[in-house]
Design a protein around this motif. Structure first.
Motif, short mmCIF file in Angstrom:
data_model
loop_
_atom_site.label_atom_id
_atom_site.label_comp_id
_atom_site.label_asym_id
_atom_site.label_seq_id
_atom_site.Cartn_x
_atom_site.Cartn_y
_atom_site.Cartn_z
N PRO A 10 1.29 -1.31 -0.18
CA PRO A 10 -0.21 -0.16 0.17
C PRO A 10 0.91 1.20 0.04
CG PRO A 10 -0.99 -1.52 1.26
CD PRO A 10 0.17 -2.19 1.14
N MET A 11 0.31 2.30 -0.84
CA MET A 11 1.51 3.84 -1.30
C MET A 11 0.27 4.64 -0.91
SD MET A 11 3.85 2.59 -3.51
CE MET A 11 5.41 1.65 -3.25
N THR A 12 0.57 5.97 -0.45
CA THR A 12 -0.91 7.05 -0.87
C THR A 12 0.71 7.36 -1.95
OG1 THR A 12 1.76 8.37 -0.18
CG2 THR A 12 -0.51 7.78 1.95
N GLU A 13 -0.38 8.48 -2.76
CA GLU A 13 0.02 8.92 -3.75
C GLU A 13 1.38 9.69 -3.84
OE1 GLU A 13 -2.06 11.77 -7.73
OE2 GLU A 13 -3.09 11.49 -6.08
N LEU A 14 1.71 9.88 -2.86
CA LEU A 14 2.50 10.86 -2.81
C LEU A 14 3.95 9.86 -3.07
CD1 LEU A 14 4.13 13.71 -2.93
CD2 LEU A 14 4.05 13.78 -0.52
N ARG A 15 3.69 9.17 -2.34
CA ARG A 15 4.98 7.91 -2.10
C ARG A 15 4.70 6.91 -3.15
NH1 ARG A 15 8.95 6.21 -1.51
NH2 ARG A 15 9.25 3.83 -0.73
N LEU A 16 3.52 6.82 -4.26
CA LEU A 16 3.27 5.93 -5.10
C LEU A 16 4.49 6.86 -6.20
CD1 LEU A 16 2.28 3.71 -6.73
CD2 LEU A 16 0.77 5.06 -7.18
N HIS A 19 8.18 6.70 -5.30
CA HIS A 19 8.71 5.81 -5.84
C HIS A 19 8.71 4.83 -7.65
CE1 HIS A 19 8.84 1.21 -6.59
NE2 HIS A 19 8.31 1.33 -7.49
N VAL A 20 7.51 5.55 -8.47
CA VAL A 20 7.50 5.87 -10.01
C VAL A 20 9.52 6.57 -9.93
CG1 VAL A 20 6.54 6.35 -12.10
CG2 VAL A 20 5.24 4.39 -9.95
N ASN A 21 9.17 8.26 -9.26
CA ASN A 21 9.86 9.14 -10.00
C ASN A 21 11.48 8.03 -10.23
OD1 ASN A 21 11.07 11.47 -10.79
ND2 ASN A 21 11.84 11.63 -9.76
N GLY A 22 11.80 7.27 -8.76
CA GLY A 22 13.29 6.83 -8.43
C GLY A 22 13.31 5.85 -8.94
N ARG A 23 12.93 4.97 -9.65
CA ARG A 23 12.99 3.40 -10.21
C ARG A 23 13.31 4.09 -12.08
NH1 ARG A 23 11.96 2.91 -6.38
NH2 ARG A 23 14.72 3.31 -6.38
N ALA A 73 10.53 -7.54 -7.00
CA ALA A 73 10.19 -5.91 -6.89
C ALA A 73 8.42 -5.80 -7.93
CB ALA A 73 11.23 -5.04 -6.91
N GLY A 74 8.17 -6.19 -9.15
CA GLY A 74 7.92 -6.51 -9.62
C GLY A 74 6.27 -7.57 -8.85
N GLU A 75 6.21 -7.94 -7.88
CA GLU A 75 5.80 -8.27 -7.42
C GLU A 75 4.61 -8.22 -6.24
OE1 GLU A 75 6.68 -12.63 -5.90
OE2 GLU A 75 7.39 -12.72 -7.92
N HIS A 76 5.58 -6.95 -5.36
CA HIS A 76 5.18 -6.32 -4.76
C HIS A 76 4.82 -4.81 -4.94
CE1 HIS A 76 6.03 -9.24 -2.30
NE2 HIS A 76 6.81 -9.67 -2.46
N LEU A 77 5.64 -4.36 -5.88
CA LEU A 77 5.93 -2.50 -6.18
C LEU A 77 4.88 -2.35 -7.12
CD1 LEU A 77 9.29 -2.17 -4.95
CD2 LEU A 77 7.42 -1.60 -3.93
N PRO A 78 4.61 -1.16 -7.90
CA PRO A 78 4.09 -1.36 -8.77
C PRO A 78 4.72 -0.63 -10.00
CG PRO A 78 3.50 0.54 -7.08
CD PRO A 78 4.56 -0.51 -6.26
N PHE A 79 6.19 -0.49 -9.63
CA PHE A 79 7.32 0.36 -10.69
C PHE A 79 8.19 -0.56 -10.56
CE2 PHE A 79 8.88 3.15 -13.33
CZ PHE A 79 7.96 3.10 -14.69
#
Length: 141
Positions: A10-16, A19-23, A73-79
């Protein structure tokens, strides 16, 4: 197929977004998008960053248009970084530049000629007209 209710963190929109920017930034710094290979339709192969000789298959889900990857990572994270590499690969194929801004955010950049952005030739008082293109002389031959 992943059970989204069980596996994803689970992630908030800001955290999401963070996360995406980091990847995206990580894949860009590593030049991972240059190593992406196209597979069958809607399928890409991306080398693992932690397991030499291993590649992950990233596919486009036709129902959601989202990228799916079978890495841990793809199993647990959105990106994951593999999805990021494919995203960068696709953007570059569309003619978009990609860069990391001074704020650490990854930006898509539509490529424009920098010379015209820096100085518009029409502002130069001594500007002379370019010679006519070669096609103008073809009738004279």
């Amino acid at each position: 197929m992943l059970d989204l209710e069980v596996n994803l963190r689970p992630m908030t929109e800001l955290r999401l977004l963070h996360h995406v920017n980091g990847r995206l930034a990580e894949a860009l710094r590593m030049g991972l998008d240059a190593l992406v290979e196209m597979g069958d339709q809607d399928e890409y192969l991306v080398p693992s960053v932690s397991r030499g000789g291993t590649s992950y298959r990233v596919t486009v889900n036709r129902e959601t248009a989202l990228l799916e990857c079978g890495c841990k990572a793809g199993e647990h994270l959105p990106f994951c970084i593999h999805r990021a590499a494919v995203t960068l690969f696709v953007w570059r194929a569309q003619g978009l530049g990609v860069e990391i801004g001074p704020d650490g955010v990854v930006y898509r950049v539509h490529r424009e000629r920098a010379d015209r952005l820096a100085y518009e030739p029409m502002h130069y008082p001594a500007l002379i007209a370019d010679e006519p293109p070669l096609a103008a002389y073809e009738g004279d031959v």
